[in-house]
Write a protein that holds these residues in place. Structure first.
Motif, short mmCIF file in Angstrom:
data_model
loop_
_atom_site.label_atom_id
_atom_site.label_comp_id
_atom_site.label_asym_id
_atom_site.label_seq_id
_atom_site.Cartn_x
_atom_site.Cartn_y
_atom_site.Cartn_z
N VAL A 13 0.83 -1.21 0.00
CA VAL A 13 0.00 0.00 0.00
C VAL A 13 0.86 1.25 0.00
CG1 VAL A 13 -1.76 1.31 1.24
CG2 VAL A 13 -1.79 -1.18 1.31
N ALA A 15 0.83 4.61 0.86
CA ALA A 15 -0.02 5.53 1.60
C ALA A 15 0.29 6.98 1.24
CB ALA A 15 0.14 5.31 3.10
N GLY A 33 -9.37 14.74 1.96
CA GLY A 33 -9.05 13.54 1.20
C GLY A 33 -9.94 12.41 1.63
N GLU A 34 -10.23 11.50 0.68
CA GLU A 34 -11.16 10.42 1.01
C GLU A 34 -10.53 9.48 2.03
OE1 GLU A 34 -12.05 8.10 -2.46
OE2 GLU A 34 -9.98 8.07 -3.09
N ASN A 35 -11.35 8.58 2.56
CA ASN A 35 -10.87 7.64 3.57
C ASN A 35 -9.75 6.78 3.01
OD1 ASN A 35 -14.30 7.34 4.38
ND2 ASN A 35 -12.78 8.38 5.63
N GLY A 36 -8.63 6.78 3.72
CA GLY A 36 -7.49 5.99 3.26
C GLY A 36 -6.59 6.75 2.29
N ALA A 37 -6.85 8.03 2.08
CA ALA A 37 -6.06 8.82 1.13
C ALA A 37 -4.62 9.01 1.62
CB ALA A 37 -6.72 10.17 0.90
N GLY A 38 -4.41 8.93 2.93
CA GLY A 38 -3.05 9.06 3.47
C GLY A 38 -2.84 10.27 4.36
N LYS A 39 -3.90 10.92 4.78
CA LYS A 39 -3.79 12.13 5.60
C LYS A 39 -3.14 11.85 6.95
CE LYS A 39 -8.29 12.68 5.57
NZ LYS A 39 -8.72 11.50 4.81
N GLN A 82 -6.82 11.70 15.78
CA GLN A 82 -8.18 11.33 15.39
C GLN A 82 -8.87 10.58 16.54
OE1 GLN A 82 -7.81 9.31 11.68
NE2 GLN A 82 -9.98 9.35 11.21
N GLU A 163 -9.12 15.42 12.20
CA GLU A 163 -10.58 15.32 12.34
C GLU A 163 -11.09 15.71 13.73
OE1 GLU A 163 -12.57 11.99 10.50
OE2 GLU A 163 -10.77 11.53 9.35
N ARG A 388 -11.11 0.22 1.96
CA ARG A 388 -9.83 0.27 1.25
C ARG A 388 -8.76 -0.50 2.01
NH1 ARG A 388 -10.22 4.99 -2.23
NH2 ARG A 388 -12.28 4.63 -3.14
N LYS A 398 -5.23 -1.17 11.61
CA LYS A 398 -4.38 -0.74 10.50
C LYS A 398 -5.19 0.00 9.43
CE LYS A 398 -0.37 -2.67 11.65
NZ LYS A 398 -0.13 -4.10 11.83
N SER A 400 -7.63 2.91 7.93
CA SER A 400 -7.85 4.31 8.25
C SER A 400 -9.20 4.42 8.97
CB SER A 400 -7.87 5.15 6.97
OG SER A 400 -9.09 5.00 6.30
N ASN A 403 -12.36 3.92 6.99
CA ASN A 403 -12.50 2.55 6.50
C ASN A 403 -12.89 1.59 7.63
OD1 ASN A 403 -12.06 2.45 3.57
ND2 ASN A 403 -10.15 3.48 4.10
N1 ATP Z 1 0.18 0.99 10.43
C1 ATP Z 1 -0.32 0.66 9.22
N2 ATP Z 1 -0.11 -0.54 8.68
C2 ATP Z 1 -0.61 -0.87 7.47
N3 ATP Z 1 -1.32 -0.04 6.70
C3 ATP Z 1 -1.56 1.18 7.17
C4 ATP Z 1 -1.08 1.61 8.46
N4 ATP Z 1 -1.47 2.89 8.67
C5 ATP Z 1 -2.17 3.25 7.56
N5 ATP Z 1 -2.21 2.23 6.66
C6 ATP Z 1 -2.84 2.28 5.34
O1 ATP Z 1 -2.41 3.46 4.68
C7 ATP Z 1 -3.49 4.05 3.94
C8 ATP Z 1 -3.68 5.49 4.37
O2 ATP Z 1 -4.27 5.50 5.66
P1 ATP Z 1 -4.51 6.84 6.49
O3 ATP Z 1 -4.89 6.44 7.87
O4 ATP Z 1 -3.35 7.74 6.33
O5 ATP Z 1 -5.78 7.46 5.73
P2 ATP Z 1 -6.62 8.79 6.03
O6 ATP Z 1 -6.49 9.67 4.85
O7 ATP Z 1 -6.25 9.34 7.35
O8 ATP Z 1 -8.12 8.23 6.04
P3 ATP Z 1 -9.41 8.57 7.02
O9 ATP Z 1 -10.08 9.73 6.42
O10 ATP Z 1 -10.29 7.34 6.86
O11 ATP Z 1 -8.92 8.75 8.40
C9 ATP Z 1 -4.68 3.15 4.16
O12 ATP Z 1 -4.79 2.27 3.08
C10 ATP Z 1 -4.35 2.40 5.43
O13 ATP Z 1 -4.98 1.15 5.47
#
Ligand code: ATP
Ligand code: MG
Length: 497
Positions: A13, A15, A33-39, A82, A163, A388, A398, A400, A403
Protein backbone atom coordinates in the motif's frame (compact mmCIF):
# COMPACT_ATOMS: atom_id res chain seq x y z
CA UNK A 1 7.21 24.12 7.71
CA UNK A 2 7.77 22.19 4.56
CA UNK A 3 7.33 18.53 3.64
CA UNK A 4 9.42 17.67 0.60
CA UNK A 5 8.72 14.63 -1.61
CA UNK A 6 7.52 12.43 1.24
CA UNK A 7 6.75 8.80 0.43
CA UNK A 8 5.61 5.97 2.66
CA UNK A 9 4.40 2.46 1.91
CA UNK A 10 2.92 -0.23 4.13
CA UNK A 11 3.74 -3.43 2.27
CA UNK A 12 2.08 -3.02 -1.10
CA UNK A 13 0.00 0.00 0.00
CA UNK A 14 1.45 3.34 -1.09
CA UNK A 15 -0.02 5.53 1.60
CA UNK A 16 1.96 8.65 0.59
CA UNK A 17 3.77 9.23 -2.68
CA UNK A 18 6.03 12.21 -3.29
CA UNK A 19 4.02 14.62 -1.20
CA UNK A 20 4.99 18.28 -1.06
CA UNK A 21 3.20 20.41 1.47
CA UNK A 22 3.88 23.67 3.25
CA UNK A 23 2.26 25.59 6.05
CA UNK A 24 3.29 28.99 7.35
CA UNK A 25 3.05 30.73 10.68
CA UNK A 26 -0.32 32.35 11.16
CA UNK A 27 -1.89 30.10 8.55
CA UNK A 28 -4.58 27.42 8.73
CA UNK A 29 -4.07 24.77 6.07
CA UNK A 30 -7.02 22.45 5.42
CA UNK A 31 -6.22 18.88 4.46
CA UNK A 32 -8.97 17.00 2.66
CA UNK A 33 -9.05 13.54 1.20
CA UNK A 34 -11.16 10.42 1.01
CA UNK A 35 -10.87 7.64 3.57
CA UNK A 36 -7.49 5.99 3.26
CA UNK A 37 -6.06 8.82 1.13
CA UNK A 38 -3.05 9.06 3.47
CA UNK A 39 -3.79 12.13 5.60
CA UNK A 40 -3.17 10.57 9.00
CA UNK A 41 -0.09 8.74 7.72
CA UNK A 42 1.43 11.98 6.46
CA UNK A 43 0.80 13.68 9.79
CA UNK A 44 2.19 10.69 11.66
CA UNK A 45 5.37 11.14 9.65
CA UNK A 46 5.53 14.81 10.55
CA UNK A 47 5.17 13.95 14.24
CA UNK A 48 7.78 11.20 14.21
CA UNK A 49 5.41 8.29 14.70
CA UNK A 50 6.38 6.85 11.32
CA UNK A 51 9.64 7.10 9.42
CA UNK A 52 9.14 8.09 5.78
CA UNK A 53 10.62 5.79 3.11
CA UNK A 54 11.96 8.93 1.46
CA UNK A 55 11.55 12.69 1.60
CA UNK A 56 12.45 15.49 3.96
CA UNK A 57 10.95 17.58 6.73
CA UNK A 58 12.09 21.22 6.87
CA UNK A 59 11.25 23.53 9.74
CA UNK A 60 12.36 27.14 9.39
CA UNK A 61 14.43 25.91 6.45
CA UNK A 62 16.32 23.45 8.58
CA UNK A 63 16.31 19.75 7.87
CA UNK A 64 14.70 17.75 10.69
CA UNK A 65 14.40 14.08 11.40
CA UNK A 66 12.15 12.84 14.18
CA UNK A 67 12.42 9.32 15.54
CA UNK A 68 9.44 9.63 17.85
CA UNK A 69 6.69 12.10 18.81
CA UNK A 70 8.77 13.33 21.76
CA UNK A 71 11.47 14.56 19.43
CA UNK A 72 8.85 16.19 17.22
CA UNK A 73 7.36 17.88 20.30
CA UNK A 74 10.78 19.19 21.27
CA UNK A 75 10.98 20.77 17.83
CA UNK A 76 7.62 22.42 18.13
CA UNK A 77 5.39 19.92 16.33
CA UNK A 78 2.30 18.65 18.15
CA UNK A 79 -0.72 16.64 17.08
CA UNK A 80 -4.23 16.10 18.36
CA UNK A 81 -5.08 12.63 17.11
CA UNK A 82 -8.18 11.33 15.39
CA UNK A 83 -8.71 8.96 18.32
CA UNK A 84 -7.79 10.68 21.59
CA UNK A 85 -4.84 9.41 23.56
CA UNK A 86 -5.71 10.43 27.12
CA UNK A 87 -5.64 8.23 30.21
CA UNK A 88 -9.28 8.20 31.39
CA UNK A 89 -8.60 7.78 35.11
CA UNK A 90 -5.93 10.47 35.32
CA UNK A 91 -6.65 14.12 36.01
CA UNK A 92 -6.35 16.87 33.42
CA UNK A 93 -2.97 17.98 34.74
CA UNK A 94 -1.64 14.43 35.06
CA UNK A 95 -2.54 13.78 31.44
CA UNK A 96 -0.95 16.97 30.24
CA UNK A 97 2.39 16.35 31.92
CA UNK A 98 2.51 12.63 31.17
CA UNK A 99 5.99 11.74 29.91
CA UNK A 100 7.18 15.29 30.55
CA UNK A 101 6.71 15.49 34.31
CA UNK A 102 8.35 18.55 35.85
CA UNK A 103 10.20 17.51 38.98
CA UNK A 104 11.25 19.25 42.14
CA UNK A 105 13.80 18.15 44.70
CA UNK A 106 14.34 14.37 45.17
CA UNK A 107 12.67 13.70 41.83
CA UNK A 108 9.20 14.35 43.15
CA UNK A 109 6.69 15.46 40.55
CA UNK A 110 5.99 19.16 40.81
CA UNK A 111 2.23 19.05 40.32
CA UNK A 112 1.65 22.57 41.66
CA UNK A 113 4.00 24.12 39.15
CA UNK A 114 2.51 22.07 36.32
CA UNK A 115 -0.98 23.13 37.31
CA UNK A 116 0.00 26.77 37.19
CA UNK A 117 1.43 26.39 33.72
CA UNK A 118 -1.77 24.62 32.62
CA UNK A 119 -3.87 27.48 33.99
CA UNK A 120 -1.68 30.02 32.24
CA UNK A 121 -2.00 28.32 28.85
CA UNK A 122 -5.67 27.80 29.44
CA UNK A 123 -6.30 31.51 29.97
CA UNK A 124 -3.89 32.68 27.25
CA UNK A 125 -5.65 30.69 24.52
CA UNK A 126 -9.14 30.72 26.08
CA UNK A 127 -9.08 26.96 26.62
CA UNK A 128 -11.29 26.71 29.64
CA UNK A 129 -10.60 23.56 31.72
CA UNK A 130 -10.44 22.55 35.36
CA UNK A 131 -6.93 21.11 35.89
CA UNK A 132 -8.10 18.80 38.69
CA UNK A 133 -10.97 17.09 36.89
CA UNK A 134 -10.70 13.41 35.97
CA UNK A 135 -10.66 12.92 32.19
CA UNK A 136 -13.40 10.28 31.94
CA UNK A 137 -15.84 12.64 33.65
CA UNK A 138 -15.40 15.32 30.99
CA UNK A 139 -17.35 15.78 27.75
CA UNK A 140 -15.48 15.13 24.52
CA UNK A 141 -15.16 18.83 23.71
CA UNK A 142 -13.30 19.48 26.94
CA UNK A 143 -11.12 16.39 26.53
CA UNK A 144 -10.08 17.84 23.23
CA UNK A 145 -9.04 21.06 24.93
CA UNK A 146 -6.87 18.97 27.21
CA UNK A 147 -5.19 17.46 24.15
CA UNK A 148 -4.58 20.96 22.80
CA UNK A 149 -3.15 22.22 26.09
CA UNK A 150 -0.99 19.11 26.18
CA UNK A 151 0.79 20.09 22.97
CA UNK A 152 0.95 23.78 23.89
CA UNK A 153 2.52 22.73 27.21
CA UNK A 154 5.36 21.35 25.07
CA UNK A 155 5.61 24.68 23.22
CA UNK A 156 4.13 23.51 19.93
CA UNK A 157 4.44 25.99 17.06
CA UNK A 158 3.03 23.66 14.40
CA UNK A 159 -0.30 22.19 15.47
CA UNK A 160 -1.97 19.32 13.68
CA UNK A 161 -5.63 18.49 14.19
CA UNK A 162 -6.81 15.16 12.76
CA UNK A 163 -10.58 15.32 12.34
CA UNK A 164 -11.10 17.29 15.53
CA UNK A 165 -14.69 18.22 14.71
CA UNK A 166 -15.92 14.67 14.01
CA UNK A 167 -16.81 14.14 17.66
CA UNK A 168 -17.93 17.65 18.59
CA UNK A 169 -21.42 19.08 18.98
CA UNK A 170 -22.24 22.08 16.76
CA UNK A 171 -21.74 24.41 19.72
CA UNK A 172 -18.38 22.80 20.50
CA UNK A 173 -17.35 23.27 16.87
CA UNK A 174 -18.04 26.99 17.17
CA UNK A 175 -15.88 27.10 20.31
CA UNK A 176 -13.16 25.03 18.65
CA UNK A 177 -13.03 27.42 15.70
CA UNK A 178 -12.59 30.31 18.12
CA UNK A 179 -9.70 28.43 19.69
CA UNK A 180 -7.88 27.79 16.43
CA UNK A 181 -8.45 31.36 15.29
CA UNK A 182 -6.74 32.44 18.51
CA UNK A 183 -3.87 30.08 17.88
CA UNK A 184 -3.53 31.45 14.38
CA UNK A 185 -3.43 35.00 15.71
CA UNK A 186 -0.52 34.14 17.95
CA UNK A 187 1.42 32.98 14.89
CA UNK A 188 1.04 29.22 15.13
CA UNK A 189 1.00 27.17 11.95
CA UNK A 190 -2.06 24.93 11.84
CA UNK A 191 -2.99 21.86 9.80
CA UNK A 192 -6.66 20.97 10.02
CA UNK A 193 -8.05 17.68 8.70
CA UNK A 194 -11.79 17.22 8.25
CA UNK A 195 -14.38 15.56 6.02
CA UNK A 196 -16.77 18.48 6.36
CA UNK A 197 -16.36 20.68 3.35
CA UNK A 198 -18.18 23.68 4.80
CA UNK A 199 -15.66 23.70 7.64
CA UNK A 200 -12.60 24.09 5.43
CA UNK A 201 -14.40 26.76 3.46
CA UNK A 202 -15.17 28.62 6.67
CA UNK A 203 -11.91 28.46 8.58
CA UNK A 204 -8.97 27.70 6.29
CA UNK A 205 -6.63 30.03 4.42
CA UNK A 206 -5.66 27.34 1.93
CA UNK A 207 -6.76 23.79 1.16
CA UNK A 208 -4.76 20.78 -0.05
CA UNK A 209 -6.55 17.72 -1.37
CA UNK A 210 -5.09 14.22 -1.17
CA UNK A 211 -6.22 11.27 -3.22
CA UNK A 212 -4.70 7.79 -3.09
CA UNK A 213 -1.52 9.06 -1.52
CA UNK A 214 -0.97 12.06 -3.81
CA UNK A 215 -1.73 15.75 -3.60
CA UNK A 216 -4.28 16.32 -6.37
CA UNK A 217 -5.19 19.91 -5.80
CA UNK A 218 -4.63 23.15 -3.99
CA UNK A 219 -7.62 25.43 -3.50
CA UNK A 220 -8.52 28.70 -1.81
CA UNK A 221 -11.85 28.98 0.03
CA UNK A 222 -12.85 32.13 -1.85
CA UNK A 223 -12.26 30.52 -5.24
CA UNK A 224 -13.80 27.11 -4.75
CA UNK A 225 -16.96 25.41 -3.50
CA UNK A 226 -18.19 22.18 -1.95
CA UNK A 227 -18.97 20.49 -5.21
CA UNK A 228 -15.53 21.12 -6.65
CA UNK A 229 -13.78 19.98 -3.47
CA UNK A 230 -15.86 16.79 -3.36
CA UNK A 231 -14.93 15.96 -6.93
CA UNK A 232 -11.27 16.58 -6.31
CA UNK A 233 -11.39 14.27 -3.30
CA UNK A 234 -13.04 11.25 -4.83
CA UNK A 235 -12.28 11.77 -8.51
CA UNK A 236 -15.89 11.73 -9.64
CA UNK A 237 -19.07 13.76 -9.26
CA UNK A 238 -20.64 13.31 -5.85
CA UNK A 239 -24.32 13.75 -5.28
CA UNK A 240 -24.45 15.67 -2.03
CA UNK A 241 -28.19 15.09 -1.70
CA UNK A 242 -29.78 11.69 -1.14
CA UNK A 243 -32.88 11.06 -3.18
CA UNK A 244 -35.71 9.40 -1.36
CA UNK A 245 -39.19 8.63 -2.54
CA UNK A 246 -42.10 8.90 -0.13
CA UNK A 247 -43.37 5.61 1.23
CA UNK A 248 -46.43 4.42 3.12
CA UNK A 249 -45.67 3.48 6.70
CA UNK A 250 -45.94 -0.26 7.26
CA UNK A 251 -46.76 -2.18 10.44
CA UNK A 252 -45.17 -1.25 13.77
CA UNK A 253 -41.76 -2.89 14.23
CA UNK A 254 -40.72 -1.29 17.46
CA UNK A 255 -42.78 0.32 20.18
CA UNK A 256 -41.46 2.07 23.26
CA UNK A 257 -43.79 3.10 26.08
CA UNK A 258 -43.01 5.23 29.12
CA UNK A 259 -39.32 4.39 29.01
CA UNK A 260 -37.30 5.91 31.84
CA UNK A 261 -33.71 5.45 32.84
CA UNK A 262 -32.16 6.66 36.07
CA UNK A 263 -28.47 7.40 36.06
CA UNK A 264 -26.05 6.26 38.77
CA UNK A 265 -26.52 9.55 40.58
CA UNK A 266 -30.29 9.16 40.54
CA UNK A 267 -31.12 11.63 37.82
CA UNK A 268 -33.40 10.82 34.92
CA UNK A 269 -31.36 10.56 31.72
CA UNK A 270 -34.48 9.40 29.91
CA UNK A 271 -37.93 10.14 31.16
CA UNK A 272 -41.17 8.71 29.93
CA UNK A 273 -40.17 8.25 26.30
CA UNK A 274 -42.78 6.94 23.85
CA UNK A 275 -41.97 6.13 20.27
CA UNK A 276 -43.01 3.93 17.39
CA UNK A 277 -41.04 2.76 14.39
CA UNK A 278 -42.75 1.31 11.34
CA UNK A 279 -41.76 -0.86 8.44
CA UNK A 280 -40.44 1.27 5.54
CA UNK A 281 -39.65 4.13 7.86
CA UNK A 282 -36.56 6.03 8.93
CA UNK A 283 -37.11 7.69 12.28
CA UNK A 284 -34.58 10.40 12.99
CA UNK A 285 -33.61 11.22 16.54
CA UNK A 286 -32.34 14.76 16.59
CA UNK A 287 -30.75 16.40 19.59
CA UNK A 288 -27.62 17.91 20.97
CA UNK A 289 -25.33 15.16 22.19
CA UNK A 290 -25.91 14.23 25.82
CA UNK A 291 -29.70 14.56 25.88
CA UNK A 292 -30.39 10.86 26.34
CA UNK A 293 -29.79 9.54 22.82
CA UNK A 294 -26.92 7.28 23.86
CA UNK A 295 -28.92 5.79 26.73
CA UNK A 296 -31.97 5.25 24.53
CA UNK A 297 -29.93 3.38 21.95
CA UNK A 298 -28.23 1.33 24.66
CA UNK A 299 -31.62 0.36 26.12
CA UNK A 300 -32.95 -0.63 22.68
CA UNK A 301 -29.93 -2.81 21.96
CA UNK A 302 -29.87 -4.55 25.33
CA UNK A 303 -26.74 -2.80 26.55
CA UNK A 304 -28.43 -0.95 29.40
CA UNK A 305 -31.21 -1.92 31.80
CA UNK A 306 -34.17 0.41 32.11
CA UNK A 307 -35.78 1.78 35.26
CA UNK A 308 -39.34 1.58 34.01
CA UNK A 309 -41.31 1.33 30.81
CA UNK A 310 -41.77 -1.14 28.00
CA UNK A 311 -39.92 -1.99 24.79
CA UNK A 312 -41.58 -4.25 22.21
CA UNK A 313 -40.00 -5.59 19.03
CA UNK A 314 -42.26 -7.01 16.34
CA UNK A 315 -45.27 -6.96 18.65
CA UNK A 316 -43.65 -8.79 21.58
CA UNK A 317 -42.39 -7.16 24.74
CA UNK A 318 -38.84 -8.00 25.64
CA UNK A 319 -37.43 -7.72 29.11
CA UNK A 320 -33.73 -7.65 29.87
CA UNK A 321 -32.77 -9.47 26.70
CA UNK A 322 -29.10 -9.86 26.03
CA UNK A 323 -27.62 -7.96 23.08
CA UNK A 324 -27.24 -11.31 21.31
CA UNK A 325 -30.91 -12.15 21.72
CA UNK A 326 -31.84 -8.80 20.23
CA UNK A 327 -29.36 -9.33 17.43
CA UNK A 328 -31.04 -12.66 16.72
CA UNK A 329 -34.30 -10.81 16.12
CA UNK A 330 -32.59 -9.18 13.15
CA UNK A 331 -31.98 -5.92 14.97
CA UNK A 332 -28.65 -4.47 13.87
CA UNK A 333 -26.68 -1.80 15.65
CA UNK A 334 -24.11 0.67 14.38
CA UNK A 335 -22.65 1.99 17.65
CA UNK A 336 -21.53 5.58 17.97
CA UNK A 337 -17.97 4.75 18.98
CA UNK A 338 -16.50 2.32 16.48
CA UNK A 339 -13.33 1.69 18.46
CA UNK A 340 -14.92 1.10 21.86
CA UNK A 341 -18.10 -0.72 20.88
CA UNK A 342 -17.93 -1.74 17.25
CA UNK A 343 -14.62 -3.32 16.43
CA UNK A 344 -11.70 -4.99 18.15
CA UNK A 345 -8.62 -3.19 16.89
CA UNK A 346 -6.20 -6.07 17.33
CA UNK A 347 -8.48 -8.53 15.56
CA UNK A 348 -8.27 -9.10 11.82
CA UNK A 349 -10.87 -7.78 9.41
CA UNK A 350 -12.10 -11.37 9.07
CA UNK A 351 -12.55 -11.77 12.81
CA UNK A 352 -14.26 -8.41 13.05
CA UNK A 353 -16.62 -9.39 10.24
CA UNK A 354 -18.08 -12.22 12.32
CA UNK A 355 -17.86 -10.65 15.78
CA UNK A 356 -21.55 -11.06 16.48
CA UNK A 357 -22.32 -14.04 14.27
CA UNK A 358 -19.33 -16.33 14.85
CA UNK A 359 -21.49 -18.86 16.69
CA UNK A 360 -23.86 -19.31 13.76
CA UNK A 361 -23.73 -22.52 11.78
CA UNK A 362 -22.14 -20.84 8.80
CA UNK A 363 -19.09 -19.78 10.78
CA UNK A 364 -18.54 -22.60 13.24
CA UNK A 365 -17.42 -26.21 13.11
CA UNK A 366 -18.39 -27.56 16.52
CA UNK A 367 -15.86 -25.78 18.70
CA UNK A 368 -13.67 -24.24 16.00
CA UNK A 369 -14.36 -21.48 13.53
CA UNK A 370 -15.01 -21.98 9.86
CA UNK A 371 -12.32 -19.68 8.56
CA UNK A 372 -13.13 -20.29 4.94
CA UNK A 373 -16.63 -18.92 5.34
CA UNK A 374 -15.48 -16.16 7.64
CA UNK A 375 -13.05 -14.95 5.00
CA UNK A 376 -15.73 -15.09 2.32
CA UNK A 377 -17.93 -12.95 4.56
CA UNK A 378 -15.12 -10.45 5.17
CA UNK A 379 -14.35 -10.20 1.45
CA UNK A 380 -18.03 -9.56 0.69
CA UNK A 381 -18.17 -6.68 3.15
CA UNK A 382 -14.87 -5.22 1.95
CA UNK A 383 -16.02 -5.32 -1.66
CA UNK A 384 -19.57 -4.08 -1.11
CA UNK A 385 -18.66 -1.24 1.21
CA UNK A 386 -15.46 -0.27 -0.52
CA UNK A 387 -13.24 -0.83 2.51
CA UNK A 388 -9.83 0.27 1.25
CA UNK A 389 -7.41 -2.52 2.13
CA UNK A 390 -5.43 -5.11 0.26
CA UNK A 391 -6.08 -7.98 2.65
CA UNK A 392 -8.72 -9.21 5.07
CA UNK A 393 -5.95 -10.57 7.28
CA UNK A 394 -4.67 -7.24 8.60
CA UNK A 395 -5.85 -6.02 11.98
CA UNK A 396 -8.66 -3.49 12.06
CA UNK A 397 -6.50 -0.81 13.66
CA UNK A 398 -4.38 -0.74 10.50
CA UNK A 399 -7.36 0.58 8.53
CA UNK A 400 -7.85 4.31 8.25
CA UNK A 401 -10.60 5.71 10.52
CA UNK A 402 -13.24 6.00 7.83
CA UNK A 403 -12.50 2.55 6.50
CA UNK A 404 -12.97 1.10 9.99
CA UNK A 405 -16.40 2.73 9.97
CA UNK A 406 -17.24 1.25 6.56
CA UNK A 407 -16.24 -2.24 7.75
CA UNK A 408 -18.51 -1.87 10.76
CA UNK A 409 -21.47 -0.65 8.73
CA UNK A 410 -20.89 -3.38 6.17
CA UNK A 411 -20.98 -6.03 8.87
CA UNK A 412 -24.22 -4.75 10.34
CA UNK A 413 -25.97 -4.23 7.01
CA UNK A 414 -24.87 -7.30 5.10
CA UNK A 415 -26.77 -10.14 6.72
CA UNK A 416 -30.48 -10.71 7.34
CA UNK A 417 -31.73 -7.53 8.90
CA UNK A 418 -35.18 -6.37 10.02
CA UNK A 419 -34.37 -3.22 11.86
CA UNK A 420 -31.36 -0.98 11.99
CA UNK A 421 -30.33 1.24 14.87
CA UNK A 422 -27.68 3.53 13.50
CA UNK A 423 -25.78 5.97 15.72
CA UNK A 424 -23.60 8.56 13.99
CA UNK A 425 -23.28 6.19 11.00
CA UNK A 426 -21.13 8.49 8.89
CA UNK A 427 -18.79 9.84 11.56
CA UNK A 428 -15.34 10.21 10.00
CA UNK A 429 -16.52 9.03 6.60
CA UNK A 430 -15.65 10.89 3.38
CA UNK A 431 -18.29 12.52 1.16
CA UNK A 432 -18.20 9.77 -1.45
CA UNK A 433 -18.80 7.08 1.16
CA UNK A 434 -21.47 9.14 2.91
CA UNK A 435 -23.36 9.13 -0.37
CA UNK A 436 -23.01 5.34 -0.54
CA UNK A 437 -23.97 4.69 3.08
CA UNK A 438 -26.99 6.99 2.86
CA UNK A 439 -28.14 5.21 -0.27
CA UNK A 440 -27.76 1.84 1.48
CA UNK A 441 -29.86 3.03 4.41
CA UNK A 442 -32.60 4.32 2.11
CA UNK A 443 -32.42 1.11 0.07
CA UNK A 444 -32.89 -0.98 3.22
CA UNK A 445 -35.86 1.16 4.22
CA UNK A 446 -37.40 0.76 0.76
CA UNK A 447 -37.12 -3.00 1.16
CA UNK A 448 -39.19 -2.90 4.36
CA UNK A 449 -36.67 -2.34 7.11
CA UNK A 450 -37.24 0.18 9.87
CA UNK A 451 -34.38 2.45 10.79
CA UNK A 452 -33.69 4.44 13.93
CA UNK A 453 -31.20 7.10 12.96
CA UNK A 454 -29.43 8.75 15.86
CA UNK A 455 -27.26 11.56 14.62
CA UNK A 456 -25.98 14.85 15.92
CA UNK A 457 -25.73 16.04 12.30
CA UNK A 458 -29.04 17.75 11.66
CA UNK A 459 -28.23 17.76 7.95
CA UNK A 460 -28.02 13.97 7.98
CA UNK A 461 -31.26 13.63 9.94
CA UNK A 462 -33.09 15.85 7.49
CA UNK A 463 -31.61 14.15 4.45
CA UNK A 464 -32.74 10.68 5.52
CA UNK A 465 -35.64 10.74 7.95
CA UNK A 466 -39.31 10.19 7.21
CA UNK A 467 -40.18 11.47 10.65
CA UNK A 468 -38.07 13.29 13.22
CA UNK A 469 -38.29 13.38 17.00
CA UNK A 470 -36.25 15.69 19.17
CA UNK A 471 -34.77 14.58 22.47
CA UNK A 472 -34.06 17.28 25.01
CA UNK A 473 -32.98 16.55 28.57
CA UNK A 474 -34.16 12.98 28.26
CA UNK A 475 -37.64 13.81 26.96
CA UNK A 476 -39.19 13.72 23.53
CA UNK A 477 -40.13 17.37 23.26
CA UNK A 478 -41.20 17.56 19.63
CA UNK A 479 -42.04 15.53 16.56
CA UNK A 480 -41.77 16.78 12.98
CA UNK A 481 -42.49 15.56 9.47
CA UNK A 482 -39.47 15.26 7.18
CA UNK A 483 -40.04 18.52 5.31
CA UNK A 484 -39.76 20.77 8.37
CA UNK A 485 -37.62 23.90 8.28
CA UNK A 486 -34.23 22.99 9.85
CA UNK A 487 -34.32 26.19 11.92
CA UNK A 488 -37.47 25.03 13.67
CA UNK A 489 -35.88 21.68 14.47
CA UNK A 490 -32.78 23.52 15.65
CA UNK A 491 -34.86 25.56 18.08
CA UNK A 492 -36.43 22.39 19.48
CA UNK A 493 -32.94 20.93 19.90
CA UNK A 494 -32.10 23.93 22.04
CA UNK A 495 -35.13 23.21 24.22
CA UNK A 496 -37.56 25.72 22.79
CA UNK A 497 -40.90 24.24 22.09
N1 ATP B 1 0.18 0.99 10.43
C1 ATP B 1 -0.32 0.66 9.22
N2 ATP B 1 -0.11 -0.54 8.68
C2 ATP B 1 -0.61 -0.87 7.47
N3 ATP B 1 -1.32 -0.04 6.70
C3 ATP B 1 -1.56 1.18 7.17
C4 ATP B 1 -1.08 1.61 8.46
N4 ATP B 1 -1.47 2.89 8.67
C5 ATP B 1 -2.17 3.25 7.56
N5 ATP B 1 -2.21 2.23 6.66
C6 ATP B 1 -2.84 2.28 5.34
O1 ATP B 1 -2.41 3.46 4.68
C7 ATP B 1 -3.49 4.05 3.94
C8 ATP B 1 -3.68 5.49 4.37
O2 ATP B 1 -4.27 5.50 5.66
P1 ATP B 1 -4.51 6.84 6.49
O3 ATP B 1 -4.89 6.44 7.87
O4 ATP B 1 -3.35 7.74 6.33
O5 ATP B 1 -5.78 7.46 5.73
P2 ATP B 1 -6.62 8.79 6.03
O6 ATP B 1 -6.49 9.67 4.85
O7 ATP B 1 -6.25 9.34 7.35
O8 ATP B 1 -8.12 8.23 6.04
P3 ATP B 1 -9.41 8.57 7.02
O9 ATP B 1 -10.08 9.73 6.42
O10 ATP B 1 -10.29 7.34 6.86
O11 ATP B 1 -8.92 8.75 8.40
C9 ATP B 1 -4.68 3.15 4.16
O12 ATP B 1 -4.79 2.27 3.08
C10 ATP B 1 -4.35 2.40 5.43
O13 ATP B 1 -4.98 1.15 5.47
MG1 MG C 1 -7.22 9.52 9.18
Amino acid sequence: MKLHEISKSFGPVKANSNINLTVDRGEILGLLGENGAGKTTLMNILTGLYKPDSGKILIDNQLREFHNPREANKNGVGMVHQHFMLVPVFSVTENIILGEEPTKRFNKIDLENAKNKVLKISSEYKLDVDPDQIIEKLPVGIQQRVEIIKILFRDAEILIFDEPTAVLTPQEVVEFFEIIKNLKKTGKAIIFITHKLHEVLEICDRINVLRRGKIVGEEYPKKTDKKKLAELMVGRTVNLRTSRKKMEQGEVLLEVNGLSILSDNKEYVLSNVDLKLHKNEILGIAGVQGNGQTELVEALTGLRSVSSGKISYFGKEYKNFSPRKIHQLGVRHIPEDRQKQGLIGEFSLTENSILNTYYEEEFSYNITLNWTNAKIEAKKIIEKFDVRTNSENISANKLSGGNQQKLLIGREMSRSINLLIASQPTRGVDVGSIEYIHNQIVFARNKGIGVILNSTELEEIIALSDRIIVLFEGKVIAEFPSDTDPNIIGLAMAGEN
